[in-house]
Design a protein around this motif. Structure first.
Motif, PDB file in Angstrom:
ATOM      1  N   LEU A  78     -26.101  -6.149   0.548  1.00 53.46           N
ATOM      2  CA  LEU A  78     -27.494  -5.703   0.455  1.00 53.46           C
ATOM      3  C   LEU A  78     -27.725  -4.432   1.262  1.00 53.46           C
ATOM      4  O   LEU A  78     -28.563  -3.611   0.910  1.00 53.46           O
ATOM      5  CB  LEU A  78     -28.448  -6.801   0.930  1.00 53.46           C
ATOM      6  N   ALA A  79     -26.973  -4.282   2.350  1.00 52.92           N
ATOM      7  CA  ALA A  79     -27.093  -3.087   3.189  1.00 52.92           C
ATOM      8  C   ALA A  79     -26.369  -1.925   2.524  1.00 52.92           C
ATOM      9  O   ALA A  79     -25.450  -2.107   1.730  1.00 52.92           O
ATOM     10  CB  ALA A  79     -26.494  -3.355   4.568  1.00 52.92           C
ATOM     11  N   ASP A  80     -26.796  -0.733   2.875  1.00 51.51           N
ATOM     12  CA  ASP A  80     -26.132   0.489   2.409  1.00 51.51           C
ATOM     13  C   ASP A  80     -25.434   1.089   3.627  1.00 51.51           C
ATOM     14  O   ASP A  80     -26.034   1.883   4.364  1.00 51.51           O
ATOM     15  CB  ASP A  80     -27.154   1.452   1.819  1.00 51.51           C
ATOM     16  N   GLY A  81     -24.211   0.660   3.862  1.00 52.28           N
ATOM     17  CA  GLY A  81     -23.507   1.068   5.073  1.00 52.28           C
ATOM     18  C   GLY A  81     -24.197   0.478   6.287  1.00 52.28           C
ATOM     19  O   GLY A  81     -24.413  -0.727   6.374  1.00 52.28           O
ATOM     20  N   ASP A  82     -24.601   1.339   7.219  1.00 53.44           N
ATOM     21  CA  ASP A  82     -25.318   0.883   8.415  1.00 53.44           C
ATOM     22  C   ASP A  82     -26.825   0.770   8.190  1.00 53.44           C
ATOM     23  O   ASP A  82     -27.555   0.321   9.072  1.00 53.44           O
ATOM     24  CB  ASP A  82     -25.057   1.837   9.584  1.00 53.44           C
ATOM     25  N   ASP A  83     -27.281   1.188   7.010  1.00 54.51           N
ATOM     26  CA  ASP A  83     -28.705   1.143   6.690  1.00 54.51           C
ATOM     27  C   ASP A  83     -29.042  -0.221   6.101  1.00 54.51           C
ATOM     28  O   ASP A  83     -28.694  -0.519   4.956  1.00 54.51           O
ATOM     29  CB  ASP A  83     -29.057   2.268   5.707  1.00 54.51           C
ATOM     30  N   LEU A  84     -29.719  -1.035   6.890  1.00 54.46           N
ATOM     31  CA  LEU A  84     -30.065  -2.382   6.436  1.00 54.46           C
ATOM     32  C   LEU A  84     -31.058  -2.347   5.283  1.00 54.46           C
ATOM     33  O   LEU A  84     -31.904  -1.454   5.199  1.00 54.46           O
ATOM     34  CB  LEU A  84     -30.677  -3.192   7.581  1.00 54.46           C
ATOM     35  N   ASP A  85     -30.953  -3.351   4.421  1.00 53.61           N
ATOM     36  CA  ASP A  85     -31.939  -3.565   3.369  1.00 53.61           C
ATOM     37  C   ASP A  85     -33.279  -3.893   4.032  1.00 53.61           C
ATOM     38  O   ASP A  85     -33.320  -4.391   5.166  1.00 53.61           O
ATOM     39  CB  ASP A  85     -31.469  -4.730   2.487  1.00 53.61           C
ATOM     40  N   GLN A  86     -34.379  -3.653   3.334  1.00 52.60           N
ATOM     41  CA  GLN A  86     -35.698  -3.918   3.902  1.00 52.60           C
ATOM     42  C   GLN A  86     -35.887  -5.374   4.319  1.00 52.60           C
ATOM     43  O   GLN A  86     -36.577  -5.658   5.305  1.00 52.60           O
ATOM     44  CB  GLN A  86     -36.798  -3.498   2.929  1.00 52.60           C
ATOM     45  N   VAL A  87     -35.276  -6.307   3.621  1.00 55.87           N
ATOM     46  CA  VAL A  87     -35.398  -7.720   4.000  1.00 55.87           C
ATOM     47  C   VAL A  87     -34.606  -7.976   5.282  1.00 55.87           C
ATOM     48  O   VAL A  87     -35.093  -8.639   6.205  1.00 55.87           O
ATOM     49  CB  VAL A  87     -34.927  -8.652   2.861  1.00 55.87           C
ATOM     50  N   GLN A  88     -33.397  -7.454   5.363  1.00 58.60           N
ATOM     51  CA  GLN A  88     -32.597  -7.612   6.575  1.00 58.60           C
ATOM     52  C   GLN A  88     -33.336  -7.023   7.778  1.00 58.60           C
ATOM     53  O   GLN A  88     -33.408  -7.645   8.846  1.00 58.60           O
ATOM     54  CB  GLN A  88     -31.243  -6.921   6.405  1.00 58.60           C
ATOM     55  N   ARG A  89     -33.881  -5.850   7.608  1.00 55.71           N
ATOM     56  CA  ARG A  89     -34.599  -5.160   8.684  1.00 55.71           C
ATOM     57  C   ARG A  89     -35.817  -5.978   9.119  1.00 55.71           C
ATOM     58  O   ARG A  89     -36.076  -6.141  10.317  1.00 55.71           O
ATOM     59  CB  ARG A  89     -35.009  -3.762   8.217  1.00 55.71           C
ATOM     60  N   ALA A  90     -36.555  -6.522   8.166  1.00 53.01           N
ATOM     61  CA  ALA A  90     -37.742  -7.323   8.488  1.00 53.01           C
ATOM     62  C   ALA A  90     -37.362  -8.591   9.244  1.00 53.01           C
ATOM     63  O   ALA A  90     -38.071  -9.000  10.174  1.00 53.01           O
ATOM     64  CB  ALA A  90     -38.511  -7.669   7.210  1.00 53.01           C
ATOM     65  N   GLY A  95     -38.043 -11.267  14.351  1.00 56.64           N
ATOM     66  CA  GLY A  95     -37.398 -12.320  15.140  1.00 56.64           C
ATOM     67  C   GLY A  95     -37.088 -13.560  14.324  1.00 56.64           C
ATOM     68  O   GLY A  95     -37.062 -14.668  14.855  1.00 56.64           O
ATOM     69  N   ALA A  96     -36.844 -13.380  13.035  1.00 55.19           N
ATOM     70  CA  ALA A  96     -36.575 -14.509  12.145  1.00 55.19           C
ATOM     71  C   ALA A  96     -35.122 -14.980  12.228  1.00 55.19           C
ATOM     72  O   ALA A  96     -34.746 -15.926  11.556  1.00 55.19           O
ATOM     73  CB  ALA A  96     -36.918 -14.138  10.707  1.00 55.19           C
ATOM     74  N   VAL A  97     -34.336 -14.314  13.054  1.00 59.64           N
ATOM     75  CA  VAL A  97     -32.936 -14.676  13.224  1.00 59.64           C
ATOM     76  C   VAL A  97     -32.809 -15.399  14.555  1.00 59.64           C
ATOM     77  O   VAL A  97     -33.042 -14.813  15.602  1.00 59.64           O
ATOM     78  CB  VAL A  97     -32.031 -13.412  13.230  1.00 59.64           C
ATOM     79  N   GLN A  98     -32.458 -16.668  14.507  1.00 59.53           N
ATOM     80  CA  GLN A  98     -32.251 -17.415  15.749  1.00 59.53           C
ATOM     81  C   GLN A  98     -30.742 -17.603  15.919  1.00 59.53           C
ATOM     82  O   GLN A  98     -30.069 -16.678  16.326  1.00 59.53           O
ATOM     83  CB  GLN A  98     -32.990 -18.742  15.690  1.00 59.53           C
ATOM     84  N   CYS A  99     -30.216 -18.740  15.531  1.00 54.24           N
ATOM     85  CA  CYS A  99     -28.763 -18.928  15.658  1.00 54.24           C
ATOM     86  C   CYS A  99     -28.027 -18.098  14.612  1.00 54.24           C
ATOM     87  O   CYS A  99     -26.875 -17.746  14.786  1.00 54.24           O
ATOM     88  CB  CYS A  99     -28.380 -20.399  15.558  1.00 54.24           C
ATOM     89  N   GLY A 100     -28.706 -17.775  13.506  1.00 52.38           N
ATOM     90  CA  GLY A 100     -28.140 -16.905  12.483  1.00 52.38           C
ATOM     91  C   GLY A 100     -27.386 -17.606  11.380  1.00 52.38           C
ATOM     92  O   GLY A 100     -26.968 -16.975  10.416  1.00 52.38           O
TER      93      GLY A 100
END
Length: 157
Positions: A78-90, A95-100
């Motif tokens: 979903l990412a474009d190299g180091d540029d995260l997708d808008q969902v990943q970035r959000a 802070g929606a990432v806890q244990c991951g």
């Protein structure tokens, strides 16, 4: 058995695949893409969600032979190299990432929802779309915030 599949836009081959091997196992162990997580191996938790020909699926339930000649997109794709997708970035920003552990599947499923929506989906629609993805850490509020933020950004662009 040899399986040829396009993963994240790149032609890949998995060799010495056994007939009952899952797409999840092949992605993680044979192709070196650890993003989709192996949790339940029964399609109950959603941690292994990937796109198969544009449709979100639990990779643990798909025999890798079924992916022959098809296209798979993982959370890494979903990412474009180091540029995260808008969902990943959000997800990161909210802070929606806890244990991951659940995060890759939630991101792929949220990406699918946002791609098929015009505007920001209602909370009930978000909850329905993510119902097959289990998180044991967050209580889901920050995940909902992330999906709303990504959808709002998509709608504004």
């Amino acid at each position: 058995m040899r399986v040829n599949v396009t993963v994240n836009g790149e032609a890949m081959t998995a060799d010495d695949v056994w007939e009952g091997e899952s797409l999840l196992y092949a992605l993680r162990e044979r192709l070196g893409l650890p993003g989709a997580k192996n949790a339940c191996e029964q399609g109950e938790c959603g941690s292994c969600t990937v796109y198969l020909d544009g449709v979100p699926v639990c990779a643990c339930l798909v025999a890798v032979g079924q992916a022959e000649g098809r296209s798979v997109i993982t959370v890494e794709g979903l990412a474009d190299g180091d540029d995260l997708d808008q969902v990943q970035r959000a997800f990161v920003e909210c802070g929606a990432v806890q244990c991951g552990f659940c995060t890759p599947g939630l991101i792929v499923q949220a990406h699918s929802l946002i791609a098929s929506s015009s505007g920001v989906p209602e909370d009930a629609e978000i909850r329905e779309a993510l119902a097959g993805n289990l998180c044991r850490c967050t209580g889901y509020e920050k995940i909902l915030d992330a999906v709303r933020l990504a959808a709002a950004r998509k709608a504004a662009s």
